[in-house]
Design a protein around this motif. Structure first.
Motif, PDB file in Angstrom:
ATOM      1  N   LEU A   1       0.768  -1.144   0.037  1.00 58.29           N
ATOM      2  CA  LEU A   1       0.016   0.114   0.157  1.00 58.29           C
ATOM      3  C   LEU A   1       0.766   1.227  -0.017  1.00 58.29           C
ATOM      4  N   GLN A   2       0.980   1.851  -1.166  1.00 63.40           N
ATOM      5  CA  GLN A   2       1.881   3.087  -1.256  1.00 63.40           C
ATOM      6  C   GLN A   2       0.917   4.206  -0.994  1.00 63.40           C
ATOM      7  N   ASP A   3       1.504   5.428  -0.369  1.00 60.84           N
ATOM      8  CA  ASP A   3       0.708   6.519  -0.264  1.00 60.84           C
ATOM      9  C   ASP A   3       0.368   7.328  -1.292  1.00 60.84           C
ATOM     10  N   LYS A   4       1.052   7.294  -2.335  1.00 62.33           N
ATOM     11  CA  LYS A   4       0.557   8.078  -3.608  1.00 62.33           C
ATOM     12  C   LYS A   4       0.915   7.081  -4.899  1.00 62.33           C
ATOM     13  N   MET A   5       0.012   7.122  -5.740  1.00 64.25           N
ATOM     14  CA  MET A   5       0.613   6.663  -6.998  1.00 64.25           C
ATOM     15  C   MET A   5      -0.303   6.879  -8.111  1.00 64.25           C
TER      16      MET A   5
ATOM     17  N   PHE B   1       2.180  -4.113   3.742  1.00 70.60           N
ATOM     18  CA  PHE B   1       3.390  -3.252   3.760  1.00 70.60           C
ATOM     19  C   PHE B   1       3.010  -1.871   3.442  1.00 70.60           C
ATOM     20  N   ARG B   2       3.459  -0.905   4.212  1.00 69.03           N
ATOM     21  CA  ARG B   2       3.154   0.655   3.677  1.00 69.03           C
ATOM     22  C   ARG B   2       4.423   1.228   2.994  1.00 69.03           C
ATOM     23  N   LEU B   3       4.326   1.913   1.845  1.00 69.65           N
ATOM     24  CA  LEU B   3       5.485   2.341   1.041  1.00 69.65           C
ATOM     25  C   LEU B   3       5.285   3.700   0.783  1.00 69.65           C
ATOM     26  N   PRO B   4       6.480   4.583   1.003  1.00 67.28           N
ATOM     27  CA  PRO B   4       6.290   6.096   0.704  1.00 67.28           C
ATOM     28  C   PRO B   4       6.214   6.444  -0.438  1.00 67.28           C
TER      29      PRO B   4
END
Length: 486
Positions: A83-87, A169-172
């Motif tokens: 799960l990325q913050d923005k994309m 898994f959090r991704l910046p």
């Protein structure tokens, strides 16, 4: 790369190109409102591949739920969610080597995983409010709570193919002054994906992987739109011009920010709400081997489509208890966060007050209790609100005893608000804030003013002590003689 992988990536690039062309052609479609979602299974797992949406179609929440249900019913139920913050889709077209420059791609591990999967699913345009509910939908379909992890602790977890698990898994994501910084961050995220997939491969447990984001990356989307519009001309003040589009995007962004405020946790007794809890951030930490291990409970407690388990909660006119039940928190299969409150009449103030007596952590038969009655209190008709409630930084919560297991825990509530009595409807009553009248800023102003008053008083005192001379030199008379021998 293999021929099949090249053909697959070319088909994905072609689909993205058609999608971007439709964005330029249709005025009603805004690229700032969607995020991509990529789903694949581990190598060697075959399942029927759901048909992807038509080019230019935006996947909503209901359709996304159907895609996830189909994937989990036919595929592995151990889910790895990146799960990325923005994309945005522009991140792949700009940094994915979509124009034949594959050696410069920022997603080598992701492309390798898609090549090894028998039935990957690429959704170029998912409505970003729908993407925010991915965790809640997966939690409902898997009937398990999400487990937030990092690649280092994944190797310590033992998965079972027969027992579903949701690993998050959090991704910046961020763009600085240099546009290459975005590529570096995406490359780092791709390395994390590769490290996680490598660890999953060593455990020999089939899994389903999902890569998506919480919201679109406006910087990349805006840059791509400007580049697409650079070849033509349009009046800036005309309807549909660049400034009009920017104003509309800003208006939509503000509407979405307001809509992003989620509802509080609500416990009902006999169809009437009696306890409300809200927090912008909720996390717990435990001390193990000299280091703190953190776990964020915010997304498991609040948000659209999230329904925390409240069994064990109760309330009456004098006491209320809110129990939040979780699973797989910091290695504990059963984990409870309990808020115990009471209210009574204080004769000195001639009114009733409620206090947060204890905040209790119950995990695998062990209880850790924090006392909050000394700091967390409010009139019984009000709610209690505080910007930060912790047990380690300006603590409002303290362990009950010196040997209590609570000494090994940290709890943190950001922008915390709670009400356990006299709740009317689903809204908080007037909030009693924890910040006192004499804040640090007010104290600094008072001390500075006092110092200036003291300096002024001292100066006036010195001026008042001045005395005039009792003898003066008369120019018409004889000069005053001062003997040198005296």
């Amino acid at each position: 790369m293999a021929t099949t992988g090249t053909l697959h990536l070319r088909s994905v690039s072609a689909r993205l190109a058609v999608f971007l062309a439709l964005l330029n052609a249709l005025d009603s479609v805004n690229c700032d409102e969607q995020v991509p979602l990529i789903l694949w299974t581990s190598a060697g797992v075959s399942r029927p591949s759901p048909s992807p949406p038509a080019a230019g179609h935006i996947v909503g929440q209901q359709q996304l739920s159907s895609y996830l249900e189909t994937a989990l019913s036919d595929g592995p139920r151990n889910v790895v969610l990146f799960l990325q913050d923005k994309m945005s889709i522009e991140d792949f077209t700009m940094y994915g080597g979509a124009f034949g420059n594959k050696q410069d791609t920022a997603f080598p591990n992701l492309e390798g995983a898609l090549m090894s999967s028998s039935s990957p699913l690429v959704l170029p345009a998912v409505s970003w409010p729908a993407s925010n509910t991915v965790i809640g939908q997966l939690q409902d379909q898997l009937e398990t709570s999400p487990l937030y992890m990092d690649p280092e602790t994944l190797s310590q977890l033992r998965l079972n193919a027969s027992s579903p698990a949701l690993l998050v898994f959090r991704l910046p994501y961020g763009i600085g002054a240099d546009l290459m910084s975005a590529k570096e961050i995406l490359s780092g995220n791709d390395e994390v994906i590769g490290q996680v997939l490598s660890t999953m491969k060593t455990q020999a447990v089939p899994y389903t992987a999902i890569y998506t984001a919480l919201q679109p990356s406006r910087e990349a989307a805006s840059l791509s739109m400007e580049a697409g519009l650079g070849g033509g001309r349009s009046l800036l003040q005309a309807k549909g011009g660049y400034r009009e589009r920017e104003r509309e995007r800003e208006r939509q962004r503000r509407i979405k920010e307001k809509a992003g405020i989620y509802a509080p946790v609500e416990f009902k007794e006999d169809e009437e709400t009696c306890i409300l809890l809200w927090a912008k951030g909720l996390s717990v930490s435990i001390l193990r081997s000299g280091r703190w291990e953190d776990h964020d409970l915010t997304l498991s407690t609040f948000g659209e489509g999230v329904s925390p388990k409240l069994h064990g909660s109760s309330c009456d006119k004098t006491r209320s208890k809110l129990v939040l039940n979780y699973e797989n928190v910091l290695g504990h299969r059963s984990f409870k966060l309990i808020f115990a409150m009471s209210q009574r009449l204080y004769k000195v103030s001639a009114r009733r007050w409620f206090t947060l007596d204890t905040v209790e952590l119950e995990y695998d038969g062990t209880k850790a209790k924090f006392n909050g009655s000394r700091k967390v209190y409010a009139p019984a008709e009000y709610s209690y609100r505080c910007e930060s409630v912790t047990n380690f930084r300006w603590p409002q919560l303290v362990p009950r005893t010196f040997n209590d297991p609570a000494n090994q825990w940290r709890v943190s509530f950001e922008d915390f608000q709670i009400q356990g009595f006299n709740v009317s409807g689903s809204d908080f009553s007037y909030a009693s804030d924890c910040a006192g009248f004499f804040s640090p800023g007010i104290w600094m102003g008072l001390m500075t003013s006092l110092l200036m008053v003291l300096v002024l008083t001292y100066g006036l005192h010195m001026i008042m002590q001045l005395r005039t001379m009792d003898r003066f030199d008369d120019p018409k008379g004889p000069a005053i003689s001062v003997p040198q021998t005296e």
